[in-house]
Design an enzyme around this catalytic site. Structure first.
Site, short mmCIF file in Angstrom:
data_model
loop_
_atom_site.label_atom_id
_atom_site.label_comp_id
_atom_site.label_asym_id
_atom_site.label_seq_id
_atom_site.Cartn_x
_atom_site.Cartn_y
_atom_site.Cartn_z
N CYS A 82 0.83 -1.20 0.00
CA CYS A 82 0.00 0.00 0.00
C CYS A 82 0.87 1.26 0.00
CB CYS A 82 -0.98 -0.03 1.17
SG CYS A 82 -2.35 1.14 0.99
N HIS A 176 -3.03 -5.28 1.46
CA HIS A 176 -2.42 -5.64 2.74
C HIS A 176 -2.57 -7.14 3.01
CE1 HIS A 176 -2.09 -1.43 4.34
NE2 HIS A 176 -3.11 -1.24 3.52
N GLU A 178 -0.84 -8.76 5.09
CA GLU A 178 -0.51 -8.97 6.51
C GLU A 178 -1.73 -8.92 7.41
OE1 GLU A 178 -0.52 -4.54 5.97
OE2 GLU A 178 0.10 -6.28 4.78
#
Length: 202
Positions: A82, A176, A178
């Site tokens: 991002c 994202h 994660e």
């Protein structure tokens, strides 16, 4: 693991903790990085999501921007998500005043291209080099890649827009991974770091 690569997460702003957890799950030794001297002790670096302008200004304030540029130019494996994707771009289409990038990927990016915070969404993304089912991409005020140079490989698109790229040792995604508990993209990056270390261990 004694041969686990040491991968830093640029810990100036953004979702640092989530990346540290994902990297550890992908069999790396993960540690936060804020200062120039800490760059000497890592085999790779993740630049997290957050606010790209804030991260770039803090990088200047902490004296880490130029040393990081030098290490990336020298081949340090780096992965940006991002805001991290924006920071790895050689050019931003719509930069804010005073915004700088680290560079390293021959691409032009558009900030907040997928909309504002309240327009955030999740979507399944097929990523070249990631086996199995599509990755669930979390897009939060996400950028997209407007165009890439000849050296940059497009790894994924969403609705006709480029959302994952790689150039040499540099990897970047608009979304994202994660935040999902799926660590396959981080595993891809850890493998890139291992491959970059391999000649040194021979």
């Amino acid at each position: 693991m004694t041969d686990a690569p040491v991968i830093g997460v640029l810990a100036l702003q953004g979702d640092v903790r989530e990346h540290l957890i994902a990297l550890a799950a992908a069999d790396a030794v993960a540690r936060p990085v804020r200062r120039p001297e800490e760059l000497a002790d890592i085999d790779g670096l993740v630049i997290p999501g957050g606010e790209s302008t804030t991260i770039s200004k803090l990088a200047v304030l902490f004296g880490v921007l130029e040393p990081l540029r030098e290490r990336v130019r020298a081949g340090l494996p780096v992965y940006g998500t991002c805001a991290g994707l924006i920071l790895l771009a050689d050019k931003i289409l719509d930069p804010r005043s005073g915004q700088e990038t680290i560079g390293g990927i021959d691409m032009i990016v558009r900030r907040n291209a997928f909309g504002r915070q309240n327009e955030s969404f999740e979507a399944a993304v097929d990523i070249k080099g990631v086996d199995g089912d599509p990755v669930e991409g979390v897009f939060i005020r996400a950028p997209w890649v407007e165009s890439v140079g000849a050296r940059t490989e497009v790894l994924a698109e969403h609705e006709g827009h480029i959302v994952a790229v790689r150039q040499g040792n540099a990897l970047a995604t608009s979304f994202h991974p994660e935040l999902t508990g799926d660590h396959r993209v981080h595993s891809l990056f850890v493998d890139m770091v291992r491959a970059n270390r391999a000649p040194e261990s021979l």
